[in-house]
Scaffold this motif. Sequence first.
Motif, PDB file in Angstrom:
ATOM      1  N   ASP A 151       0.830  -1.211   0.000  1.00 28.12           N
ATOM      2  CA  ASP A 151       0.000   0.000   0.000  1.00 28.12           C
ATOM      3  C   ASP A 151       0.866   1.264   0.000  1.00 28.12           C
ATOM      4  OD1 ASP A 151      -2.219  -1.625   0.080  1.00 28.12           O
ATOM      5  OD2 ASP A 151      -2.599  -1.322   2.223  1.00 28.12           O
ATOM      6  N   ALA A 152       1.898   1.290   0.832  1.00 27.32           N
ATOM      7  CA  ALA A 152       2.754   2.472   0.942  1.00 27.32           C
ATOM      8  C   ALA A 152       3.585   2.684  -0.321  1.00 27.32           C
ATOM      9  CB  ALA A 152       3.676   2.342   2.154  1.00 27.32           C
ATOM     10  N   ALA A 153       3.994   1.615  -0.952  1.00 24.98           N
ATOM     11  CA  ALA A 153       4.818   1.721  -2.161  1.00 24.98           C
ATOM     12  C   ALA A 153       4.030   2.290  -3.332  1.00 24.98           C
ATOM     13  CB  ALA A 153       5.406   0.362  -2.524  1.00 24.98           C
ATOM     14  N   HIS A 154       2.723   2.214  -3.248  1.00 23.69           N
ATOM     15  CA  HIS A 154       1.887   2.726  -4.339  1.00 23.69           C
ATOM     16  C   HIS A 154       2.213   4.187  -4.664  1.00 23.69           C
ATOM     17  CE1 HIS A 154      -1.541   3.184  -6.967  1.00 23.69           C
ATOM     18  NE2 HIS A 154      -1.891   4.260  -6.267  1.00 23.69           N
ATOM     19  N   ALA A 155       2.410   5.002  -3.645  1.00 27.47           N
ATOM     20  CA  ALA A 155       2.713   6.427  -3.863  1.00 27.47           C
ATOM     21  C   ALA A 155       4.044   6.595  -4.594  1.00 27.47           C
ATOM     22  CB  ALA A 155       2.746   7.167  -2.527  1.00 27.47           C
ATOM     23  N   LEU A 156       5.029   5.799  -4.228  1.00 24.84           N
ATOM     24  CA  LEU A 156       6.332   5.870  -4.887  1.00 24.84           C
ATOM     25  C   LEU A 156       6.223   5.443  -6.351  1.00 24.84           C
ATOM     26  CD1 LEU A 156       9.425   6.279  -4.630  1.00 24.84           C
ATOM     27  CD2 LEU A 156       9.564   3.892  -3.930  1.00 24.84           C
ATOM     28  N   LEU A 157       5.543   4.337  -6.588  1.00 27.25           N
ATOM     29  CA  LEU A 157       5.390   3.840  -7.953  1.00 27.25           C
ATOM     30  C   LEU A 157       4.571   4.795  -8.807  1.00 27.25           C
ATOM     31  CD1 LEU A 157       4.855   0.059  -7.181  1.00 27.25           C
ATOM     32  CD2 LEU A 157       6.930   1.187  -7.985  1.00 27.25           C
ATOM     33  N   LEU A 158       3.576   5.416  -8.214  1.00 26.95           N
ATOM     34  CA  LEU A 158       2.757   6.378  -8.940  1.00 26.95           C
ATOM     35  C   LEU A 158       3.597   7.569  -9.387  1.00 26.95           C
ATOM     36  CD1 LEU A 158      -0.064   7.080  -9.950  1.00 26.95           C
ATOM     37  CD2 LEU A 158      -0.495   8.163  -7.735  1.00 26.95           C
ATOM     38  N   SER A 159       4.500   8.035  -8.524  1.00 28.26           N
ATOM     39  CA  SER A 159       5.352   9.168  -8.916  1.00 28.26           C
ATOM     40  C   SER A 159       6.288   8.772 -10.049  1.00 28.26           C
ATOM     41  CB  SER A 159       6.129   9.712  -7.716  1.00 28.26           C
ATOM     42  OG  SER A 159       7.108   8.801  -7.282  1.00 28.26           O
ATOM     43  N   PHE A 160       6.757   7.531 -10.056  1.00 31.12           N
ATOM     44  CA  PHE A 160       7.602   7.049 -11.155  1.00 31.12           C
ATOM     45  C   PHE A 160       6.805   6.995 -12.456  1.00 31.12           C
ATOM     46  CE2 PHE A 160      11.046   4.464  -8.698  1.00 31.12           C
ATOM     47  CZ  PHE A 160      11.440   5.619  -8.057  1.00 31.12           C
ATOM     48  N   ASP A 161       5.562   6.508 -12.378  1.00 29.98           N
ATOM     49  CA  ASP A 161       4.725   6.418 -13.570  1.00 29.98           C
ATOM     50  C   ASP A 161       4.414   7.797 -14.141  1.00 29.98           C
ATOM     51  OD1 ASP A 161       4.651   3.664 -13.572  1.00 29.98           O
ATOM     52  OD2 ASP A 161       2.695   3.520 -12.592  1.00 29.98           O
ATOM     53  N   ILE A 162       4.138   8.759 -13.257  1.00 31.68           N
ATOM     54  CA  ILE A 162       3.834  10.120 -13.710  1.00 31.68           C
ATOM     55  C   ILE A 162       5.052  10.718 -14.419  1.00 31.68           C
ATOM     56  CG2 ILE A 162       3.367  12.474 -12.902  1.00 31.68           C
ATOM     57  CD1 ILE A 162       1.536  11.137 -10.742  1.00 31.68           C
ATOM     58  N   ALA A 163       6.236  10.520 -13.847  1.00 37.26           N
ATOM     59  CA  ALA A 163       7.458  11.029 -14.480  1.00 37.26           C
ATOM     60  C   ALA A 163       7.672  10.368 -15.827  1.00 37.26           C
ATOM     61  CB  ALA A 163       8.664  10.795 -13.567  1.00 37.26           C
ATOM     62  N   ARG A 164       7.458   9.053 -15.915  1.00 37.04           N
ATOM     63  CA  ARG A 164       7.638   8.337 -17.184  1.00 37.04           C
ATOM     64  C   ARG A 164       6.681   8.882 -18.237  1.00 37.04           C
ATOM     65  NH1 ARG A 164       5.385   4.629 -20.263  1.00 37.04           N
ATOM     66  NH2 ARG A 164       3.746   4.107 -18.810  1.00 37.04           N
ATOM     67  N   ARG A 204      11.771  12.674 -12.057  1.00 39.41           N
ATOM     68  CA  ARG A 204      11.454  11.754 -10.967  1.00 39.41           C
ATOM     69  C   ARG A 204      12.073  12.226  -9.656  1.00 39.41           C
ATOM     70  NH1 ARG A 204      12.995   5.966 -12.685  1.00 39.41           N
ATOM     71  NH2 ARG A 204      14.985   6.598 -11.859  1.00 39.41           N
ATOM     72  N   ARG A 205      13.319  12.689  -9.713  1.00 39.12           N
ATOM     73  CA  ARG A 205      14.007  13.142  -8.496  1.00 39.12           C
ATOM     74  C   ARG A 205      13.404  14.428  -7.948  1.00 39.12           C
ATOM     75  NH1 ARG A 205      19.978  11.156 -10.530  1.00 39.12           N
ATOM     76  NH2 ARG A 205      19.497   8.962 -10.177  1.00 39.12           N
ATOM     77  N   ARG A 206      12.951  15.307  -8.832  1.00 45.83           N
ATOM     78  CA  ARG A 206      12.270  16.521  -8.361  1.00 45.83           C
ATOM     79  C   ARG A 206      10.979  16.170  -7.637  1.00 45.83           C
ATOM     80  NH1 ARG A 206      12.995  20.056 -13.767  1.00 45.83           N
ATOM     81  NH2 ARG A 206      15.100  20.800 -13.370  1.00 45.83           N
ATOM     82  N   ALA A 207      10.222  15.231  -8.208  1.00 50.72           N
ATOM     83  CA  ALA A 207       8.970  14.816  -7.571  1.00 50.72           C
ATOM     84  C   ALA A 207       9.250  14.170  -6.220  1.00 50.72           C
ATOM     85  CB  ALA A 207       8.213  13.845  -8.475  1.00 50.72           C
TER      86      ALA A 207
END
Length: 159
Positions: free
Chosen positions: A20-33, A117-120
């Motif tokens: 559940d917690a990793a979802h936020a991290l993965l979502l930020s990666f997807d948005i950057a991609r 990704r790093r800025r986000a």
Amino acid sequence: MAIHHGPDGPDPMNAAAIDDAAHALLLSFDIAREQVTPRLSGPQLNALLVVERSEGINLGGLAAEMSMLLSSASRLCDRLVASGMVERVPGRADRREIALYLTPASRGLLGELRLIRRRALAGVLEKMSPAGRAALLRGLTEFAAAADDSAGSASAQSA
């Protein structure tokens, strides 16, 4: 973080909570991609990352790294070459073998992806306490090492 209970009692590894917690991290990666690579599919981006890690890799190596058939890796590579993201070069040891390399365009794209990704991530990290950031880094570093160990032992078993 709450302790999650499975059918046999508390789950000491808290896999569900981590998922559940990793979802936020993965979502930020997807948005950057999506911001940087809307023209590239997930597998195409993954192929670029494999080639970046292993410059000069051949098609067989790419297929193995991506757990796909050689014919599928070849078609994927064809699309990347056509879009100017990868170049094929005859191998040094065996001229019949083709080595894969990133182009300046794909290097720029991967650099831009990492920057966004790093800025986000920085925006979220600055909302965390210093202790929370340190714990996250420590945990993710240990997770990456354990994942590398698992991948290494899995590929040794399949070889």
